[in-house]
Design an enzyme around this catalytic site. Structure first.
Site, PDB file in Angstrom:
ATOM      1  CG  HIS A 122      -7.194   2.883  11.322  1.00 37.43           C
ATOM      2  ND1 HIS A 122      -6.686   4.081  11.027  1.00 37.43           N
ATOM      3  CD2 HIS A 122      -8.508   3.371  11.866  1.00 37.43           C
ATOM      4  CE1 HIS A 122      -7.656   5.118  10.969  1.00 37.43           C
ATOM      5  NE2 HIS A 122      -8.793   4.482  11.655  1.00 37.43           N
ATOM      6  CB  CYS A 123      -3.548   0.886   6.925  1.00 41.16           C
ATOM      7  SG  CYS A 123      -2.347   1.304   8.258  1.00 41.16           S
ATOM      8  CB  ILE A 124      -6.665  -2.567   4.886  1.00 38.09           C
ATOM      9  CG1 ILE A 124      -7.359  -3.311   6.206  1.00 38.09           C
ATOM     10  CG2 ILE A 124      -5.094  -2.934   4.753  1.00 38.09           C
ATOM     11  CD1 ILE A 124      -7.322  -4.848   5.935  1.00 38.09           C
TER      12      ILE A 124
END
Ligand code: KQY
Length: 367
Positions: free
Chosen positions: A355-357
């Site tokens: 999700h963060c990338i």
């Protein structure tokens, strides 16, 4: 494209839920050797897998620095678009644009200020000026105008919305000293409601144990759809994660969303604690001002850090007995989406996960 000085809520623009239809998603190519081991080579393989999997379902744009453009282009499949853009690291969820839509399907974006998760107080690297420009450049590529907030620090991983007026954050992150400590909780809430077009903010106390982002909500809790959330959970009372999950569960059980609904809460068991090995630690360059990666440090591993795309969910797995449970829980919650698992230890070693990338661009009437 224009910089706007009005307020999205007044202009009729809202941030859609991630589960709504996308035009595509962005990713930034990893390379910095003081965060990614071995100059980012192992991480680049996993980022390639993430881009390749997502690219089967929606358009993927990978941002790569001038020095890495050719390598990224060579490693990525031809159906993934690669654009050259300077950057400080590869967390587009956090430094990228937060896209908005209106009822006609027009799109705009919020360009928050970015200070590498806490600036000079407890930020993770310095400088971060290239990352702070990423959102503006994404808006240029997408052809959308942007609301720029020069005095408000926010990362995309620190918010989740249900697209129907509810925003979810953690107090640990949004009230941290290195972000907006000049503002009260009520003032922060007003900015979120104005710029995401929400009526209600849910304040989960804390995120995942040892999360270097000061407890981003996207590692802890997510909206499956309006009224339904998944929450990172452990049954092990001796795990420091236990009391964090229990307090979040109690909080979420006690509130209603913007539409007055009680939340349906699904527990997603975390993997067995994942610690950095000696070999992994030795592969990361030590640099003053960057968070060190030390042998034995526990990483903030969570299955909640998945990406919800058009017809699929990209789920990080760790080669852990709990992987199977995560697939089962999410398969039941998302009957219409394929659960695509990706072995994501290398992304976790950089401090975040799938999700963060990633950063989605919602579908508009033009795209
Ligand atoms: O979890 C995220 N949203 C980003 C993590 C950044 C880690 C930088 N080392």
């Amino acid at each position: 494209m224009k910089r706007l000085d009005t307020i999205p809520k007044k202009d009729g623009f809202r941030m859609p839920g991630e589960f709504e239809k996308h035009a595509g998603t962005y990713i930034i190519w990893p390379e910095r050797p003081d965060n990614w081991r071995l100059g980012g080579k192992p991480a680049q393989k996993v980022f390639t897998e993430v881009a390749s999997v997502i690219g089967k379902y929606e358009a993927v744009t990978v941002i790569a620095s001038a020095g890495q453009y050719s390598n990224a282009r060579e490693m990525l499949p031809s159906y993934v678009r690669v654009v050259e853009m300077s950057n400080d690291d590869s967390w587009v969820r956090d430094c990228g644009a937060t896209f908005l839509v209106n009822d006609k399907g027009n799109r705009r974006a919020v360009d928050w200020s970015f200070n590498a998760w806490g600036g000079l107080v407890d930020g993770l690297y310095f400088p971060w000026d290239k990352d702070d420009k990423i959102a503006q450049k994404m808006c240029e590529i997408e052809g959308v105008d942007r609301y720029r907030l020069d005095d408000f620090i926010l990362e995309g991983g620190s918010i989740h919305v249900d697209g129907e007026g509810t925003c979810m954050v953690t107090e640990e992150c949004l009230l941290s000293e290195g972000r907006n400590s000049h503002l009260t909780k009520e003032e922060i809430e007003k900015v979120l409601c104005d710029y995401l077009n929400c009526e209600k903010v849910l304040w989960i106390p804390r995120g995942i144990y040892n999360d270097e982002t000061n407890g981003h909500v996207d590692n802890m809790c997510n909206f499956v759809r309006p009224g339904v959330v998944v929450l990172a959970w452990t049954d092990d009372e001796n795990d420091p994660q236990y009391e964090r999950s229990v307090e979040a569960y109690e909080y979420l059980s006690s509130v209603t969303d913007a539409k007055g609904r009680k939340l349906e809460i699904h527990k997603l068991l975390t993997p067995t604690p994942i610690l950095i090995t000696k070999e992994e630690s030795e592969g990361v360059d030590a640099v003053d001002g960057t968070l060190p990666r030390q042998e034995g440090d526990r990483m903030a591993a969570s299955y909640v850090n998945y990406y919800t795309g058009n017809g699929f969910v990209a789920l990080p797995v760790f080669g852990d007995p709990m992987d199977e449970n995560a697939v089962k829980v999410l398969s039941e919650l998302y009957p219409d989406r394929k659960i695509e698992t990706i072995y994501a230890r290398e992304i976790l070693l950089g401090g975040g996960n799938i999700h963060c990338i990633t950063q989605q661009v919602p579908k508009g009437t033009d795209k």
